[in-house]
Design an enzyme around this catalytic site. Structure first.
Site, PDB file in Angstrom:
ATOM      1  N   TYR A   5       0.845  -1.199   0.000  1.00 15.12           N
ATOM      2  CA  TYR A   5       0.000   0.000   0.000  1.00 15.12           C
ATOM      3  C   TYR A   5       0.879   1.247   0.000  1.00 15.12           C
ATOM      4  O   TYR A   5       1.875   1.331   0.727  1.00 15.12           O
ATOM      5  CB  TYR A   5      -0.898   0.036   1.243  1.00 15.12           C
ATOM      6  CG  TYR A   5      -1.714   1.300   1.320  1.00 15.12           C
ATOM      7  CD1 TYR A   5      -2.984   1.362   0.749  1.00 15.12           C
ATOM      8  CD2 TYR A   5      -1.199   2.451   1.926  1.00 15.12           C
ATOM      9  CE1 TYR A   5      -3.723   2.532   0.793  1.00 15.12           C
ATOM     10  CE2 TYR A   5      -1.937   3.628   1.965  1.00 15.12           C
ATOM     11  CZ  TYR A   5      -3.199   3.664   1.395  1.00 15.12           C
ATOM     12  OH  TYR A   5      -3.923   4.821   1.424  1.00 15.12           O
ATOM     13  N   GLU A   9      -3.450   7.625  -4.289  1.00 17.30           N
ATOM     14  CA  GLU A   9      -3.424   6.348  -3.585  1.00 17.30           C
ATOM     15  C   GLU A   9      -3.138   5.224  -4.573  1.00 17.30           C
ATOM     16  O   GLU A   9      -3.841   5.080  -5.580  1.00 17.30           O
ATOM     17  CB  GLU A   9      -4.757   6.079  -2.877  1.00 17.30           C
ATOM     18  CG  GLU A   9      -4.710   4.813  -2.014  1.00 17.30           C
ATOM     19  CD  GLU A   9      -6.046   4.496  -1.358  1.00 17.30           C
ATOM     20  OE1 GLU A   9      -7.037   4.279  -2.076  1.00 17.30           O
ATOM     21  OE2 GLU A   9      -6.093   4.475  -0.109  1.00 17.30           O
TER      22      GLU A   9
END
Ligand code: GDP
Ligand code: MN
Length: 385
Positions: free
Chosen positions: A108, A196
């Protein structure tokens, strides 16, 4: 403003941030051809401005070109419901075909503007592919945060710190550092507010690439990025919001039943609070600003009345630079044009307040006049119950 994954990936390529090959398919045949070009397999991905597509059926693996064509047909026009869209879901207008990647690890990574430190901040975690909120709740120690000094930019040691935290090694470590530095440059040069990458993947061949990308931009900086503005997709915005922006009005759609026409964002907040306090719920937030014309007010009122969820309207204007007679004139014009079928409570105070009230009284319209904020809130809640 947010953009689609396929648009975000175009930007990543411009900045040499690694991401798989992928193309938007124009029709099922195109999906078949693209998949053929990728060696007979592909990932078919619905493009909407919301995450969680995988679990909602918006990301599917095509094992051959025919399957890709079939998935394309399934996805185009479907109403995709994910954890982030709400129960009503979003319609899919664009389908993206991606060259599949053999994943070794899913990580992530995100860049955001941290309001506390006033710095662009990197969030990174070895736990990719799942929602970061979940990681934060269960294993917060698995998230690293690195705040970047704007005067220095992302320094090499900080990029290495993040790569290290992601447990990248050898060649992948170097690729990770380059990935971070290029992505930081993109973030700053394009005035992003959020990027993101979930998942950021390490492939079986040791590459570090963005498998997914969500990007948001600072609306106040869009004037200097015509390329980003061209990515705007009106399908992803509430139609009333698009309509309002044409007249320089700030309109935000909410899920209640009372339409609010207000001047100034602070007064709008106060108005919504007091409606809630008295048991009602705002259907929207429409700020006509400090210097609207009669026509702008008319359009504002028309946009509110067109919202099917609106069971009543509360007009709350505190006249300063904005004159109450102008507001009253706009309301009367709008009402005469489309008619008022729901109760409307008006509170006008401040500059030319008396003139404004007289215009409303003389108009013959069925309006409920309120004295003060509290009275207005009570009256609109009672009238819509
Ligand atoms: P999201 O669900 O909206 O976040 O969509 P993503 O683009 O993140 O895709 C969801 C998941 O599909 C990813 O977390 C991956 O596990 C998987 N996926 C997407 N593309 C590929 C690919 O090329 N290869 C493999 N093996 N999995 C993929
Ligand atoms: Mn994702």
């Amino acid at each position: 403003m947010n953009i689609h994954e396929f648009q975000a990936k175009e930007l990543l390529r411009q900045y040499k941030v690694a991401t798989p090959d992928g193309r938007v398919a124009t029709d099922a045949e195109d999906a078949r051809q693209i998949t053929k070009a990728y060696g007979g397999k592909s990932v078919v991905k619905a493009q909407i401005h919301a995450g969680g597509r995988g679990k909602g059926g918006g990301v599917k693996f095509a094992t051959d070109p025919d399957k890709a064509a079939e998935l394309f047909k399934q996805m185009l026009g479907m109403n995709l419901v994910t954890k982030q869209t709400g129960a009503e879901g979003r319609r899919v207008y664009t389908v993206f075909i991606s060259d599949p990647v053999d994943i070794d690890r899913e990580l992530y990574l995100s860049f955001l503007v941290d309001r506390v430190s006033s710095r662009i901040t990197i969030l990174a975690s070895t736990e990719g592919g799942v929602e970061i909120e979940e990681v934060a709740a269960k294993t917060p120690e698995k998230i690293v945060r690195v705040a970047i000094d704007p005067a220095v930019g992302l320094s090499a040691f900080q990029a290495r710190e993040v790569a290290f935290a992601l447990k990248l090694e050898g060649d992948a470590f170097k690729k990770g550092v380059t990935f971070l530095q290029n992505l930081y440059r993109l973030f700053v040069e394009k005035d992003c507010s959020m990027v993101e990458v979930n998942p950021l993947v390490v492939t079986k061949t040791g590459d570090v690439i963005a498998l997914d990308a969500k990007m948001g931009f600072d609306d106040n900086a869009l004037f200097r990025h015509p390329d980003i503005l061209a990515f705007r997709d009106l399908h992803e915005e509430a139609p009333e919001e698009t309509e309002a922006s044409k007249f320089n009005l700030n309109f935000i759609k909410l899920d209640g039943t009372i339409g609010c026409m207000v001047n100034g964002a602070g007064l709008a907040m106060g108005t919504m609070d007091i409606i809630k306090y008295h048991g009602g719920s705002p259907a929207n937030f429409l700020d006509v600003g400090g210097s609207a014309t009669e026509d702008a007010v008319m359009n504002a009122f028309r946009i509110i009345l067109q919202d099917k969820a609106v069971k009543g309207v509360m007009v709350n204007i505190f006249g300063g630079i904005m004159r109450c007679d102008i507001v009253a004139g706009g309301i009367v014009k709008a009402a005469k044009q489309i008619g008022i079928k729901v109760p409307v409570v008006v509170r006008l105070e401040g500059t030319n307040g008396e003139e404004g009230k007289k215009i409303l009284a003389d108009s013959g319209l069925n309006l409920i006049v309120a004295e003060g904020l509290e009275d207005a809130a009570k009256k609109i809640v009672a009238a819509t119950k």
